[in-house]
Design an enzyme around this catalytic site. Structure first.
Site, short mmCIF file in Angstrom:
data_model
loop_
_atom_site.label_atom_id
_atom_site.label_comp_id
_atom_site.label_asym_id
_atom_site.label_seq_id
_atom_site.Cartn_x
_atom_site.Cartn_y
_atom_site.Cartn_z
CE LYS A 48 -3.67 2.09 2.78
NZ LYS A 48 -4.42 2.56 1.62
CB CYS A 133 -1.45 12.14 -4.47
SG CYS A 133 -0.86 10.45 -4.45
#
Length: 424
Positions: A48, A133
């Protein structure tokens, strides 16, 4: 084919024993899947995404199941790279896993800091740069939505000294140009694709289903697999020599084959792991079976094979080409007979002469009209439905004169069905 299938592959400069990996964000930060899958048997474990510092993520609820996938707004929650190096990476190393670390940031400096902390990390074979992001220096636009911002994030991540993979977003108008900017900045492998922007609303509460509210979430699962296949295909055609990892909706061995035919060197299994933690191992076994059944001895023979078929479109490295329009032919002998095309229009009359011709001495006599020959009347049509024009009429059905093999029916009132039994 009963022989052994060679599953070895290269992703950029990274050799892997097979092309099945876990997808970032779906296998935890460490060895969470070790109770279900032999992590050393997979091509690699992509953990992750991690930031340099701990990050709390978004408020709940964070996930919502859709008819063909899942929406998530986890928000990149993580312990930070320092804690991951101390507590999570050793468990992966103990199990012999090849590790791909994934990093993210809110500014270009965040990518540089995270990448520098991964330099020399044991067992880490590559670093995946997650550019999906918000960029706080660009009005919170995602890095992945700008070729320039993507290139800056990738260039900053070279501080790790490891092979760089860049995970791109499908929510752009031209993913090929952004991929080119990432490659020019130092990436050697494209990871295609991240989640598709989506939203779900609770019609009873009249409110958002995810805690992120109006920001929505990322859609993953089977619904986005065609999007991922298209991105892999187009980037392989544009960049024939780079590494490509396909991700999005992979849950079967045949899905891996499709991604590899489009141009992927390896494939990541993601959302399917939430339904079945053994999904990566199951997909790998399915890929092996498919190769045996279809006489594929080397899985590398599948990579980009669709680009090499004659007449199927542009070859690898060639620009876009236009194909002739598809003409669909109707099946022969089905439907009404073809209608003859109308005769061409008569030619225009010649222009009138400069001087009118002299009038005739006597008016022309018209010939007598021709008498058509007598035609005998057609016999009356037999009774029955009129057959459809163009389709042959079926003949009569003849039944064989043989005794039935079925047992005789029970007599009425005997041990047959009693009143009310039909409803049981």
């Amino acid at each position: 084919m009963r022989g052994r299938v060679d599953l070895r592959t290269y992703v950029g400069s990274v050799p892997l024993p097979n092309p099945v990996l876990t997808a970032s964000g779906t296998a935890g930060h460490g060895a969470e899947l070790a109770a279900y899958v032999d992590l050393a048997s997979l091509g690699a474990v992509v953990v992750k995404s991690l930031a340099a510092l701990p990050w709390a993520g978004n408020p709940p609820p964070r996930v919502h199941e859709t008819p063909a996938g899942m929406l998530n707004s986890v928000g990149l929650q993580g312990p930070g790279i320092a804690a991951w190096l101390a507590y999570e990476l050793p468990a992966l190393n103990d199990r012999g896993a090849r590790v791909v670390a994934s990093v993210w940031g809110s500014r270009v400096e965040d990518y540089a800091q995270a990448a520098a902390m991964l330099a020399g990390a044991p067992g880490v074979v590559a670093v995946e740069v997650n550019v999906s992001c918000p960029n706080l220096d660009d009005r919170s636009r995602m890095f992945a939505h700008s070729a320039q911002a993507t290139a800056q994030a990738v260039a900053a991540s070279t501080a790790c000294g490891l092979p760089l993979w860049v995970k791109l977003s499908p929510n752009v108008s031209d993913i090929v140009s952004i991929a080119g900017a990432a490659l020019d900045a130092g990436a050697e492998t494209l990871v295609l694709v991240n989640t598709v922007l989506g939203m779900a609303i609770d019609v009873k509460r009249r409110d958002y289903r995810l805690g992120s509210g109006a920001a929505g979430g990322g859609l993953s699962g089977a619904a986005i697999r065609p999007v991922a296949v298209r991105a892999v295909h187009d980037c392989r055609a544009a960049f024939p020599d780079v590494g490509i990892v396909g991700v999005g909706g992979v849950s079967r061995g045949v899905d891996v084959v499709e991604m590899m035919l489009a141009g992927a060197d390896a494939v990541e299994v993601g959302t399917a792991t939430f339904r079945d933690p053994r999904a990566p191992a199951r997909v790998l076994a399915g890929l092996q079976r498919w190769c045996r059944w279809h006489n594929v001895g080397d899985v590398r023979a599948l990579v980009g094979a669709v680009h090499q078929r004659p007449g199927s479109g542009p070859t690898v490295g060639a620009g876009p080409a236009t194909a002739p329009p598809l003409v669909r032919q109707a099946p022969v002998g089905w439907g009404p007979p073809p209608v003859a095309s109308p005769p061409p229009p008569p030619p225009p009359p010649p222009p009138p002469p400069s001087s009118p011709p002299p009038p005739p001495s006597s008016p022309p006599v018209a010939p007598p009209p021709a008498v058509p020959p007598a035609v005998p009347p057609a016999p009356p049509a037999p009774p029955g439905p009129t057959p459809t024009p163009g389709r042959p009429r079926p003949g009569p059905v003849t039944r064989p004169d043989v005794p039935s093999r079925l047992p005789p029916l029970p007599p009425r009132g005997g041990r047959g069905m009693r009143e009310g039994d039909h409803g049981r």
